[in-house]
Write a protein that holds these residues in place. Sequence first.
Motif, mmCIF file in Angstrom:
data_model
loop_
_atom_site.group_PDB
_atom_site.id
_atom_site.type_symbol
_atom_site.label_atom_id
_atom_site.label_comp_id
_atom_site.label_asym_id
_atom_site.label_seq_id
_atom_site.Cartn_x
_atom_site.Cartn_y
_atom_site.Cartn_z
ATOM 1 N N GLY A 196 5.581 0.556 -5.334
ATOM 2 C CA GLY A 196 5.522 -0.364 -6.459
ATOM 3 C C GLY A 196 6.783 -1.149 -6.745
ATOM 4 N N GLN A 197 7.697 -1.224 -5.784
ATOM 5 C CA GLN A 197 9.001 -1.858 -6.046
ATOM 6 C C GLN A 197 9.011 -3.363 -5.798
ATOM 7 O OE1 GLN A 197 12.415 -0.128 -4.154
ATOM 8 N NE2 GLN A 197 11.855 1.975 -4.694
ATOM 9 N N TYR A 198 8.132 -3.862 -4.930
ATOM 10 C CA TYR A 198 8.308 -5.230 -4.442
ATOM 11 C C TYR A 198 7.240 -6.183 -4.984
ATOM 12 C CZ TYR A 198 11.948 -3.586 -1.340
ATOM 13 O OH TYR A 198 13.114 -3.061 -0.856
ATOM 14 N N ALA A 220 1.987 -1.505 3.035
ATOM 15 C CA ALA A 220 2.265 -2.705 2.236
ATOM 16 C C ALA A 220 1.636 -2.577 0.852
ATOM 17 C CB ALA A 220 1.728 -3.941 2.951
ATOM 18 N N HIS A 221 0.416 -2.062 0.782
ATOM 19 C CA HIS A 221 -0.254 -1.869 -0.510
ATOM 20 C C HIS A 221 0.550 -0.919 -1.386
ATOM 21 C CE1 HIS A 221 -3.296 -0.427 -3.391
ATOM 22 N NE2 HIS A 221 -3.883 -1.606 -3.200
ATOM 23 N N PRO A 226 1.321 -3.899 -8.560
ATOM 24 C CA PRO A 226 0.048 -4.576 -8.840
ATOM 25 C C PRO A 226 0.283 -6.045 -9.168
ATOM 26 C CG PRO A 226 0.118 -2.447 -9.930
ATOM 27 C CD PRO A 226 1.496 -2.679 -9.359
ATOM 28 N N GLY A 227 -0.475 -6.913 -8.534
ATOM 29 C CA GLY A 227 -0.284 -8.349 -8.700
ATOM 30 C C GLY A 227 0.686 -8.952 -7.708
ATOM 31 N N ALA A 362 -2.307 -12.592 0.522
ATOM 32 C CA ALA A 362 -3.225 -11.702 -0.197
ATOM 33 C C ALA A 362 -2.528 -11.103 -1.408
ATOM 34 C CB ALA A 362 -3.707 -10.584 0.738
ATOM 35 N N ARG A 363 -3.273 -10.991 -2.502
ATOM 36 C CA ARG A 363 -2.741 -10.409 -3.753
ATOM 37 C C ARG A 363 -3.237 -8.981 -3.900
ATOM 38 N NH1 ARG A 363 -5.209 -13.515 -7.018
ATOM 39 N NH2 ARG A 363 -6.863 -12.018 -7.523
ATOM 40 N N ARG A 364 -2.308 -8.082 -4.218
ATOM 41 C CA ARG A 364 -2.720 -6.708 -4.504
ATOM 42 C C ARG A 364 -3.347 -6.651 -5.894
ATOM 43 N NH1 ARG A 364 0.612 -1.067 -5.742
ATOM 44 N NH2 ARG A 364 -1.276 -0.026 -6.472
ATOM 45 N N ASP A 365 -4.589 -6.213 -5.965
ATOM 46 C CA ASP A 365 -5.304 -6.180 -7.243
ATOM 47 C C ASP A 365 -4.924 -4.932 -8.044
ATOM 48 O OD1 ASP A 365 -6.583 -8.533 -6.584
ATOM 49 O OD2 ASP A 365 -8.189 -7.475 -5.536
#
Length: 365
Positions: A196-198, A220-221, A226-227, A362-365
Amino acid sequence: MSEKGVMNEEQRKAPSRNEQVAALRPGYLADLADGLERFFEPRRTTCPWCGAQDLQTRLRTTDLLQHKPGRFVLDQCQACRHTFQNPRLSAEGLEFYYRDFYDGLGEKQLGNTFAGRTKMYEQRAASLLPYAADPKSWLDVGTGHGHFCEAARIVHPGTRFDGLDFTDGAELAERAGRVERGYRGSFPELAPGFAGQYDVVSMFHYLEHSTEPDRELRAAHEALRPGGHLLIEVPDPDSRYARLLGRWWLPWLQPQHLHFVPVGNLRQRLTDLGFTVVAEQHTEPHDPVDLLAGTWLALDAVAPRDNLPWLRSGPNALQRTLRGALLLAGVPALVAGTLLDRFAIRPLSHRLGVSNAYRLVARRD
């Protein structure tokens, strides 16, 4: 001593290329003495992407860039069209065939090549602007020597860029100031420490080198907040050039490229992992070098070999003369290939179906 004097002193101390080759030759010959079998895993009978058993050989080739010994096969799954190296390089094989390509004997040449592609790197960085104009943190996976991060700061001046690579390139990039932090190692293994850092993770021509692309996507996920956004650019195995040029198509890059993922497959896998694909590009990531590179690979293949440490001896005077004469005779063809690539085909690359790469945002939802 002046700065110029220090540089001249370092140049005098640096061994010549022939001296480097002579120093490396005993080690390479020792590696080859036991044969090539240990450099390959057992041949697969199922697709590594979908598990189907309907495989068909798509390409047989050799190492056309370094000319290290070995023959390599690319199979295609008839169910999902995923193309992959089969049999795949083992850990020992990866070490052997990567050695002296990005580092060692090849480090200077590749470094100069990457350093001269600033405009391409800026264009890659700009592809994120419509979706995230001001990211705070960016991890570039497969960063090499960090030249992309250095150029991307022009587009994103307020962003902190870190780089990750399984070679010492990431550490060199940190020492050169191209990245804030350079991480060396496996992305899937390091990803839990990045959780969740990037705001952005990029993989530019990295995924095709991975032994397990699905693990890289999951990493990567995990590393993204998030976002956050994932940028992926890979060779396009559906390019018409892949068929027209055959083994002379540079993006096959055997034996380093292990996987070639059709765009539909990658879109679906990202969706399954919890991403939303917000952009698909084919024209923008196309690198107009196919005819030039194909001509060079063909000329280099028929010319006598250069002095290489994995050969038992260097070329004699006649072989060096013949090599120089053949490459000189090929200059008109190289020039013609360059002109066609850049001015005739590049503007129509996507319409003609010859784009050699595609890019997804791509956006992480």
